[in-house]
Design a protein around this motif. Structure first.
Motif, PDB file in Angstrom:
ATOM      1  N   ILE A 204       0.908  -0.878  -0.244  1.00 59.61           N
ATOM      2  CA  ILE A 204       0.351   0.255  -0.474  1.00 59.61           C
ATOM      3  C   ILE A 204       1.171   1.208   0.399  1.00 59.61           C
ATOM      4  CG2 ILE A 204      -1.884   1.565   1.285  1.00 59.61           C
ATOM      5  CD1 ILE A 204      -3.275  -1.064   2.178  1.00 59.61           C
ATOM      6  N   ALA A 205       2.179   0.854   1.073  1.00 59.14           N
ATOM      7  CA  ALA A 205       2.440   2.770   1.333  1.00 59.14           C
ATOM      8  C   ALA A 205       3.269   2.455  -0.621  1.00 59.14           C
ATOM      9  CB  ALA A 205       3.753   2.324   1.571  1.00 59.14           C
ATOM     10  N   ARG A 206       4.065   1.577  -0.935  1.00 57.84           N
ATOM     11  CA  ARG A 206       4.480   1.944  -2.866  1.00 57.84           C
ATOM     12  C   ARG A 206       3.689   2.466  -3.600  1.00 57.84           C
ATOM     13  NH1 ARG A 206       6.516  -3.550  -1.411  1.00 57.84           N
ATOM     14  NH2 ARG A 206       5.559  -4.278  -2.759  1.00 57.84           N
ATOM     15  N   ILE A 207       2.408   1.763  -3.616  1.00 60.70           N
ATOM     16  CA  ILE A 207       1.128   2.535  -4.144  1.00 60.70           C
ATOM     17  C   ILE A 207       0.759   4.101  -3.305  1.00 60.70           C
ATOM     18  CG2 ILE A 207      -1.033   2.228  -4.557  1.00 60.70           C
ATOM     19  CD1 ILE A 207      -1.398  -0.580  -4.594  1.00 60.70           C
ATOM     20  N   LYS A 208       0.555   4.742  -2.585  1.00 60.46           N
ATOM     21  CA  LYS A 208       0.904   5.519  -2.313  1.00 60.46           C
ATOM     22  C   LYS A 208       1.437   6.478  -2.901  1.00 60.46           C
ATOM     23  CE  LYS A 208      -1.436   5.314   2.321  1.00 60.46           C
ATOM     24  NZ  LYS A 208      -2.193   5.042   3.719  1.00 60.46           N
ATOM     25  N   THR A 209       3.387   6.307  -2.922  1.00 61.79           N
ATOM     26  CA  THR A 209       4.284   6.769  -3.196  1.00 61.79           C
ATOM     27  C   THR A 209       3.701   7.284  -4.932  1.00 61.79           C
ATOM     28  OG1 THR A 209       5.628   6.225  -1.952  1.00 61.79           O
ATOM     29  CG2 THR A 209       6.711   7.108  -3.337  1.00 61.79           C
ATOM     30  N   ALA A 210       3.628   6.096  -5.622  1.00 62.12           N
ATOM     31  CA  ALA A 210       3.726   6.066  -7.027  1.00 62.12           C
ATOM     32  C   ALA A 210       2.569   7.006  -7.278  1.00 62.12           C
ATOM     33  CB  ALA A 210       3.721   5.093  -7.600  1.00 62.12           C
ATOM     34  N   ARG A 211       1.489   7.329  -6.221  1.00 62.94           N
ATOM     35  CA  ARG A 211       0.161   8.402  -7.290  1.00 62.94           C
ATOM     36  C   ARG A 211       1.194   9.031  -6.765  1.00 62.94           C
ATOM     37  NH1 ARG A 211      -4.056   9.181  -3.721  1.00 62.94           N
ATOM     38  NH2 ARG A 211      -6.110  10.485  -5.610  1.00 62.94           N
ATOM     39  N   GLU A 212       1.667   9.426  -5.598  1.00 56.97           N
ATOM     40  CA  GLU A 212       1.536  11.052  -5.676  1.00 56.97           C
ATOM     41  C   GLU A 212       2.601  11.166  -6.585  1.00 56.97           C
ATOM     42  OE1 GLU A 212       2.292  12.413  -1.697  1.00 56.97           O
ATOM     43  OE2 GLU A 212       0.404  11.112  -0.647  1.00 56.97           O
ATOM     44  N   ALA A 213       3.977  10.808  -6.733  1.00 56.55           N
ATOM     45  CA  ALA A 213       4.582  11.061  -7.532  1.00 56.55           C
ATOM     46  C   ALA A 213       4.064  11.160  -8.775  1.00 56.55           C
ATOM     47  CB  ALA A 213       5.156   9.807  -8.157  1.00 56.55           C
ATOM     48  N   ALA A 214       2.792  10.104  -9.562  1.00 56.62           N
ATOM     49  CA  ALA A 214       2.715  10.837 -10.828  1.00 56.62           C
ATOM     50  C   ALA A 214       1.076  11.854 -10.760  1.00 56.62           C
ATOM     51  CB  ALA A 214       2.400   9.144 -11.360  1.00 56.62           C
ATOM     52  N   GLN A 215       0.856  11.939 -10.020  1.00 57.57           N
ATOM     53  CA  GLN A 215      -0.617  12.128 -10.346  1.00 57.57           C
ATOM     54  C   GLN A 215      -0.785  13.494  -9.338  1.00 57.57           C
ATOM     55  OE1 GLN A 215      -4.145  10.053  -9.286  1.00 57.57           O
ATOM     56  NE2 GLN A 215      -2.837   7.768 -10.718  1.00 57.57           N
ATOM     57  N   PRO A 216      -1.380  14.717  -9.756  1.00 56.61           N
ATOM     58  CA  PRO A 216      -1.949  15.477  -8.315  1.00 56.61           C
ATOM     59  C   PRO A 216      -2.602  15.754  -7.684  1.00 56.61           C
ATOM     60  CG  PRO A 216      -2.630  16.073 -10.734  1.00 56.61           C
ATOM     61  CD  PRO A 216      -2.435  14.846 -10.940  1.00 56.61           C
ATOM     62  N   VAL A 217      -2.396  14.352  -6.717  1.00 58.45           N
ATOM     63  CA  VAL A 217      -3.064  14.233  -6.039  1.00 58.45           C
ATOM     64  C   VAL A 217      -3.205  15.346  -4.680  1.00 58.45           C
ATOM     65  CG1 VAL A 217      -2.537  11.814  -5.881  1.00 58.45           C
ATOM     66  CG2 VAL A 217      -1.600  13.392  -4.341  1.00 58.45           C
ATOM     67  N   ARG A 218      -3.131  16.145  -3.994  1.00 56.27           N
ATOM     68  CA  ARG A 218      -3.121  17.436  -3.653  1.00 56.27           C
ATOM     69  C   ARG A 218      -4.015  18.618  -4.444  1.00 56.27           C
ATOM     70  NH1 ARG A 218       0.063  15.544   0.962  1.00 56.27           N
ATOM     71  NH2 ARG A 218       1.288  14.613   0.474  1.00 56.27           N
ATOM     72  N   ALA A 219      -4.102  18.732  -5.083  1.00 53.57           N
ATOM     73  CA  ALA A 219      -4.949  19.814  -5.691  1.00 53.57           C
ATOM     74  C   ALA A 219      -6.143  19.379  -6.013  1.00 53.57           C
ATOM     75  CB  ALA A 219      -4.027  19.661  -7.752  1.00 53.57           C
ATOM     76  N   ARG A 220      -6.744  20.720  -6.041  1.00 60.97           N
ATOM     77  CA  ARG A 220      -8.429  20.635  -6.741  1.00 60.97           C
ATOM     78  C   ARG A 220      -9.392  20.082  -7.731  1.00 60.97           C
ATOM     79  NH1 ARG A 220     -10.713  26.299  -4.555  1.00 60.97           N
ATOM     80  NH2 ARG A 220     -10.598  26.326  -2.337  1.00 60.97           N
ATOM     81  N   THR A 221      -9.644  18.543  -8.095  1.00 61.62           N
ATOM     82  CA  THR A 221      -9.084  17.461  -9.186  1.00 61.62           C
ATOM     83  C   THR A 221      -9.944  16.499  -9.458  1.00 61.62           C
ATOM     84  OG1 THR A 221      -7.480  16.290 -10.832  1.00 61.62           O
ATOM     85  CG2 THR A 221      -7.135  16.118  -8.744  1.00 61.62           C
ATOM     86  N   GLY A 222     -10.220  15.952 -10.244  1.00 67.28           N
ATOM     87  CA  GLY A 222     -11.584  15.438 -10.070  1.00 67.28           C
ATOM     88  C   GLY A 222     -11.418  13.845 -10.908  1.00 67.28           C
ATOM     89  N   GLY A 223      -9.407  13.504 -10.398  1.00 65.19           N
ATOM     90  CA  GLY A 223      -8.947  11.609 -10.953  1.00 65.19           C
ATOM     91  C   GLY A 223      -9.363  11.911 -12.524  1.00 65.19           C
ATOM     92  N   SER A 224      -9.177  10.691 -12.858  1.00 67.04           N
ATOM     93  CA  SER A 224      -9.171  10.618 -14.335  1.00 67.04           C
ATOM     94  C   SER A 224      -9.954  11.093 -15.209  1.00 67.04           C
ATOM     95  CB  SER A 224      -8.993   9.372 -14.848  1.00 67.04           C
ATOM     96  OG  SER A 224      -7.459   8.707 -14.067  1.00 67.04           O
ATOM     97  N   THR A 225      -9.964  12.173 -16.014  1.00 61.33           N
ATOM     98  CA  THR A 225     -10.950  13.084 -16.871  1.00 61.33           C
ATOM     99  C   THR A 225     -11.461  12.009 -18.116  1.00 61.33           C
ATOM    100  OG1 THR A 225      -9.664  14.849 -16.483  1.00 61.33           O
ATOM    101  CG2 THR A 225     -11.043  14.707 -18.055  1.00 61.33           C
ATOM    102  N   PHE A 226     -10.988  11.481 -19.082  1.00 67.66           N
ATOM    103  CA  PHE A 226     -11.157  10.336 -19.507  1.00 67.66           C
ATOM    104  C   PHE A 226     -10.762   8.901 -19.729  1.00 67.66           C
ATOM    105  CE2 PHE A 226     -10.324  14.992 -21.341  1.00 67.66           C
ATOM    106  CZ  PHE A 226     -11.247  15.402 -21.523  1.00 67.66           C
ATOM    107  N   ARG A 227     -11.406   8.392 -19.920  1.00 72.55           N
ATOM    108  CA  ARG A 227     -11.253   6.738 -20.146  1.00 72.55           C
ATOM    109  C   ARG A 227     -10.319   5.841 -21.067  1.00 72.55           C
ATOM    110  NH1 ARG A 227     -17.513   4.262 -20.659  1.00 72.55           N
ATOM    111  NH2 ARG A 227     -18.537   5.299 -18.812  1.00 72.55           N
ATOM    112  N   ASN A 228      -9.451   5.330 -21.273  1.00 68.88           N
ATOM    113  CA  ASN A 228      -8.690   5.084 -21.904  1.00 68.88           C
ATOM    114  C   ASN A 228      -9.408   3.934 -23.589  1.00 68.88           C
ATOM    115  OD1 ASN A 228      -6.137   6.113 -21.140  1.00 68.88           O
ATOM    116  ND2 ASN A 228      -6.287   4.225 -19.322  1.00 68.88           N
ATOM    117  N   PRO A 229      -8.951   4.894 -24.525  1.00 67.04           N
ATOM    118  CA  PRO A 229      -9.539   4.170 -25.650  1.00 67.04           C
ATOM    119  C   PRO A 229      -8.830   2.593 -25.885  1.00 67.04           C
ATOM    120  CG  PRO A 229      -8.866   6.443 -25.847  1.00 67.04           C
ATOM    121  CD  PRO A 229      -8.234   6.423 -25.139  1.00 67.04           C
ATOM    122  N   GLU A 230      -9.569   2.098 -25.991  1.00 72.05           N
ATOM    123  CA  GLU A 230      -9.142   0.203 -26.455  1.00 72.05           C
ATOM    124  C   GLU A 230      -7.815   0.474 -26.957  1.00 72.05           C
ATOM    125  OE1 GLU A 230      -9.543  -3.715 -28.211  1.00 72.05           O
ATOM    126  OE2 GLU A 230     -11.200  -2.740 -27.835  1.00 72.05           O
ATOM    127  N   GLY A 231      -6.510   0.110 -26.618  1.00 65.05           N
ATOM    128  CA  GLY A 231      -5.432  -0.296 -27.246  1.00 65.05           C
ATOM    129  C   GLY A 231      -4.369   1.339 -26.985  1.00 65.05           C
TER     130      GLY A 231
END
Length: 312
Positions: A204-231
């Motif tokens: 769990i700690a590794r997941i939290k670290t990876a998420r904070e490194a890659a995503q703006p988790v401390r900002a006013r956001t709504g998570g992933s905006t668009f779905r990943n199209p197939e491929g």
């Protein structure tokens, strides 16, 4: 429907909290949006069933959970808005899994599973939101999703009945579950396997670290905006279309992870949605791929309001 929603509901005596023209913006992770015509926070499933069964079929009902992946439009949400809260947050630990209420936060479920030495639910630590929403959208991250771990979900239908639906009956697909019309998730059972608590907590700690490194988790956001199209990866399509950092007033495409929209301070929901549509337009023009919204957009646009600011 005869009379306003307020007139209809004022005759009810629910045990939970019921308010009218209640601001929703403070509840959204974006901190934007208009009021709920009526907002109901039920005490429990029986309380919720009583209110829903008293509503005319013409009154729209909108469910809100943690409000982590929604844009609540500036004109507010008509009808009855139901927000699942403490009465639906119980987590029951079992030998080979757990049962979590709809409002139990995904992160808390992951941590409770770790405390109990239950392995396989760590991915929930990387998903903002609650279990009810996770079931509805088959939420997933870090190489797993709800479909992989769910045994059953209990669903409240508009007639007041509670149905227990199996994994197969929910017809899971990418970021989607098939619920009965008007169905509301009350709780879900997730299976897991026995593991070492220290090892699980480290995961769990590794997941939290990876998420904070890659995503703006401390900002006013709504998570992933668009779905990943197939491929494809949505963020990569957005980046290749030149939209990283694109702004519309205080609405911005994150420079850290460009499948995230940000409210830099004073953005409106109109600006956030308008920016998202501009990103979709540019991606389509560049790649020929039409991105689909993953964030839920709820409510009515504000009359005479339009996105403010210039694209930059």
């Amino acid at each position: 429907m005869t009379g306003s929603v307020a007139e209809i509901l004022r005759g009810l005596t629910p045990r939970g909290r019921l308010g009218f023209e209640t601001p929703l913006g403070p509840r959204s992770w974006f901190r934007t949006g208009g009021p709920a015509e009526a907002l109901f926070v039920p005490d429990d499933a029986e309380d919720l069933a009583d209110v829903l069964s008293a509503l005319p079929a013409t009154v729209p009902v909108t469910m809100l959970g943690a409000c982590s992946n929604v844009i609540l439009r500036d004109g507010g949400v008509r009808g009855l808005v139901v927000r699942m809260a403490g009465g639906f947050s119980e987590i029951l630990i079992e030998e080979d899994g757990l049962v979590a209420g709809a409002s139990a936060l995904d992160m808390i479920v992951a941590e409770r599973a770790a405390q109990a030495g239950l392995e396989g639910l760590e991915f929930l630590a990387g998903i903002p939101g609650s279990i009810g929403g996770a079931v509805v959208m088959n939420a997933g991250a870090y190489e797993s999703d709800i479909r992989t771990v769910l045994d059953w979900a209990e669903i409240l239908t508009p007639d007041g009945a509670i149905r227990r639906l199996s994994n197969e009956a929910l017809g899971f697909s990418y970021r989607h579950a098939t619920l009965p019309a008007g169905g509301i998730v009350l709780r879900a059972r997730l299976h897991a396997r026995k593991g070492d608590p220290a090892t699980i907590r480290a995961h769990i700690a590794r997941i939290k670290t990876a998420r904070e490194a890659a995503q703006p988790v401390r900002a006013r956001t709504g998570g992933s905006t668009f779905r990943n199209p197939e491929g494809y990866k949505a963020w990569q399509l957005v980046d290749e279309a030149g939209c990283r950092g694109l702004r519309m007033g205080d609405a911005q495409v994150s420079e850290k992870h460009c499948n995230f929209l940000l409210n830099l301070g004073n953005a409106t929901s109109s600006a956030l949605e308008g920016l998202g549509e501009e990103v979709r337009r540019r991606v389509l023009e560049k790649s020929g791929i039409s991105l689909q919204w993953e964030i839920k957009r709820l409510g009515e646009p504000a009359p005479a309001l339009s996105p403010t600011g210039e694209l930059a």
